[in-house]
Design an enzyme around this catalytic site. Structure first.
Site: not given
Length: 347
Positions: A200, A226, A228, A247
């Protein structure tokens, strides 16, 4: 009472509901639960401890009694209830940070929901020009509150996930966008033979070490900072977790991050998508209202949304992932178990 009068009373209660958020937020800001933790206290003693105006504090305490967060004795002293104890910062099932977040940042955004609906643009886009969490990297106080709130909400979801899904085969679990590691740490505690990778942004995993140490799994978990969207998702896991991530984003960005996950997954690896699933027809149940609340929160916050099962099926198929099963948990979340297709994963 006639039907229309009953409906009016119900609607009025819904319109006025924000007072409860405000009262709980104020109680947390004033640390009322902590001041009451040692035992019942008079208003005079509590006002001195919290540096509050006594009669004004008495009015707040009486409101908290109506919410079952504290009780009032015959002698006029106030005590913390079992529900009120959930607002203590160190309670294992605390909701303090979430109450603080809802009573501050979220209230500001909800006040502009009409503008989000009118424009289709989130609060962040309209005020800062972009949708992301990068702003928390430079906001230590805001990041701490947000990450604590996410830990609080994730703990109960983790319990539901572990009851609903068997991960006994897992050897390397990669939690993508896993925040401070509440979900991954719970998985590693439940499965001592497994190792984990938490991936994350820096502001999130900065507090993950403490969470992992608290759970006793720090030695079995690697922390990787990091995005995504921009960086390679850690490769080589046999189980990937994606909880409350999709979401946050629109379909284009969801497709991008799912593609990044798929590229990291060896053939046969599983991706567990843990999200609320919108029913095809909504009713008036507490679960339905919770899903709608989250859906509108995503609309205002990050241009994201909650999705129906068919919409998740399309997103995953476009990324070369095959849905093997969909399992509802005891709570409001479901687990979509998707498998990496061998042919699609080849360059």
């Amino acid at each position: 009472m006639d039907i229309e009068a009953g409906l009016r009373a119900q609607l009025l209660s819904q319109i006025n509901a924000s007072w409860m958020t405000g009262a709980v937020h104020a109680a947390c800001r004033l640390r009322i639960p902590e001041h009451l933790m040692p035992g019942p206290r008079s208003v005079t003693a509590l006002a001195a401890a919290s540096a509050c105006h006594p009669s004004s504090l008495w009015r707040l305490l009486r409101a908290l009694v109506s919410l079952n967060l504290c009780s009032e004795g015959d002698d006029g002293a106030f005590a913390l209830t079992q529900a009120g104890a959930l607002l203590l910062e160190d309670h294992p099932r605390s909701l303090r940070a979430w109450a603080m977040l809802c009573g501050s940042v979220h209230l500001t955004r909800w006040g502009e929901l009409d503008e989000c609906v009118r424009s289709g643009l989130s609060y962040h886009v309209r005020h800062a020009g972009e949708d992301n969490f990068i702003h928390l990297n430079g906001n230590a106080e805001g990041a701490t509150l947000f990450n604590r709130a996410m830990i609080e909400l994730t703990r109960s979801v983790a319990e539901d996930l572990l009851r609903a899904v068997d991960l006994g085969h897992a050897r390397r679990v990669v939690d993508v966008g896993g925040g401070s590691g509440a979900l991954l740490s719970a998985v590693l505690v439940a499965y001592p033979a497994a190792t984990g990778v938490l991936f994350d942004l820096a502001h999130a995993i900065g507090s993950a070490g403490a969470e992992m140490a608290r759970a006793g799994v720090a030695r079995r978990c690697e922390l990787v900072a990091g995005s995504f969207f921009d960086d390679a998702v850690p490769a080589g896991g046999d189980v990937y977790l994606l909880k409350s991530v999709l979401h946050n984003w629109d379909d284009v960005r969801c497709a991008h991050l799912l593609g990044n996950c798929h590229r990291a997954m060896p053939p046969g690896a599983r991706l567990l998508v843990v999200e609320r699933i919108v029913p095809d027809r909504l009713g008036q149940s507490e679960r339905d209202r919770s899903i709608c609340r989250s859906d509108l929160n995503m609309l205002s916050a990050l241009s994201g949304r909650e999705r129906r099962e068919a919409e998740f099926q399309v997103l995953l198929a476009q990324a070369g992932l095959t849905v093997a099963s969909v399992t509802a948990t005891a709570g409001e979340f479901s687990v979509i178990d998707a498998i990496a297709d061998e042919l699609a994963s080849e360059p």
